[in-house]
Design a protein around this motif. Sequence first.
Motif, PDB file in Angstrom:
ATOM      1  N   ASP A  56       0.813  -1.133  -0.089  1.00 37.32           N
ATOM      2  CA  ASP A  56      -0.029  -0.085  -0.144  1.00 37.32           C
ATOM      3  C   ASP A  56       0.846   1.359  -0.082  1.00 37.32           C
ATOM      4  OD1 ASP A  56      -2.406   1.694   0.230  1.00 37.32           O
ATOM      5  OD2 ASP A  56      -1.986   1.886   2.376  1.00 37.32           O
ATOM      6  N   ARG A 155      -6.593  -5.340  -4.796  1.00 36.38           N
ATOM      7  CA  ARG A 155      -5.455  -6.038  -5.239  1.00 36.38           C
ATOM      8  C   ARG A 155      -5.691  -7.813  -5.433  1.00 36.38           C
ATOM      9  NH1 ARG A 155      -2.334  -3.524  -0.114  1.00 36.38           N
ATOM     10  NH2 ARG A 155      -3.251  -1.517  -0.603  1.00 36.38           N
ATOM     11  N   ILE A 371      -6.082  -3.032   2.660  1.00 37.08           N
ATOM     12  CA  ILE A 371      -6.518  -3.345   1.392  1.00 37.08           C
ATOM     13  C   ILE A 371      -7.981  -3.049   1.090  1.00 37.08           C
ATOM     14  CG2 ILE A 371      -7.156  -5.236  -0.430  1.00 37.08           C
ATOM     15  CD1 ILE A 371      -4.173  -6.504   0.940  1.00 37.08           C
TER      16      ILE A 371
END
Length: 528
Positions: A56, A155, A371
Amino acid sequence: MSFQDNTQEVDEKLAALITNSNAIRAVASAVEGTIGPKGLDIMLVDRFGEVTITNDGVTILKQMDVNHPAAKILINIAKAQQEEVGDGTTTATIMAGAMVSEGVGQILRGVPVAKVIEGIKIGIKTAQKTLEYNAIPITGIDDINLKNIALIAGRENEDIAELVTKAAKLVGEEKLKDKNFKLKDIIMARAGAENEVFLGLIIDKEKLNSQMPQEISDTRVLLIDDALEPEEIAPEALRTEAGFARYLAMKEEFKENLKKIVDLNVNLVLVDKGINDEAEEILTDAGVIALERVSRKDMEKVAEHTGARIIKRLGLNKPVEEIQNYIGRAEKVYEDEKSKQLRIVGGKGNPMATVMVGAATEEIAGERERIAKDAASSLQAAILYGIVPGGGSIEIAMSRELEKQRAKIKGMAAYGLDCVILALKKPLAQIVYNSGYNPLEKVEEVIYTQTEKDMNSIGINCENGEVADMVELGVLDPARVKSYALKAAGEVSEAILRINTIIKKRDDATAAQKAPQESPIATGEMDF
């Protein structure tokens, strides 16, 4: 001033520019390996040996040990982007690095700084218009593209994309379009927990006393923005007869207020500060669940979900009929024994959803929460502002448009435009490189195919290295994320390229300690 002195001054100013450029490039290099579906992770280790593993961008930037002032400018702008749109910090950082490096290169070749900045501004403005033209609106909360947005930003974690999409549907399109509401704020992750989305809230607190009920139905909620204890009285006041009488009266008043809470059938009490032993005992005997030291943010969420109004401690002195108006309601409240959290379900106020993301360990929980928050932010941005083809394809389309405009620009500002063109090619080049392909070859292949087919959505399928339509593949990004990343990269570049001298500031505190005690006027000494 001699010619030699003048040359030395110019060299010093260029040295400051080059130093700043190198700092920006170093920061960009730290995150560029994380972009794209094949991007890798970074391990961050603090001085105590605590480890964070992530790809990230903003997490890496925030936790990097950075001292250079130019690098700090980039990091601060990346943080601002994260706060505003919740994603795209890696793209912004990579483009800023490329834009600044090319800008410095142009200046070293003799292009005036003012002309480079002028060209960058023209390039950013033109690229933004191209982006807006290519934006695809979302048709509603059931638009299939929303799942793809969450999947890319998440992701490619299928379970996280499912959770975020489900939560968005529970919250509703109207709430998601409220710019004061952040979908990412309803997400939390815990080690050992199961993936879950439900209508209700989680308060990450244990009940005050283990003898309090485990579960309550038909919940009546009271939120107190203060301590639940008698008002304090100064020790010296207790030594006087009047002061001691006041102390006894306050204790009696406090007992009466606790009786009001019980008589109103309140069975859930959330307190901003502490709860004293007397209040704990009375509430426990009355079958009330009480939580102390609940954050203001959680209090406001509970108020919105249950329809409660937050009351001050002195507000409990009001008549019972008035306090009644502060009470919220929910279908059920219960403590999850495993996670030691309180859940409030079925509030009678505004619907609120909670996303619980499960993970095997605390370290993984932190990363999965990041995420999921990125996925939620991207999904909400897509609903608000539309979407564009992802995978670096839209940046290539913008660079192609700038190439067309370059011939129309008079003078040396065209060299500043080149900085933006190069920066726009960088995301695709890095995605391709991280996937194991030749970036120079693939970028030129995409430019050729986009031009030949007149399709701005052409990019590279990172699974096989072939050109492909990103929209067909479901590789999409929120238009707002791309727009803000471009704006941020331009702001960083302009700020850095404008700096031609670095001067260390005086430490005012140190200077004050070293200063003579006498007045400078009295001694006849003045510094200029």
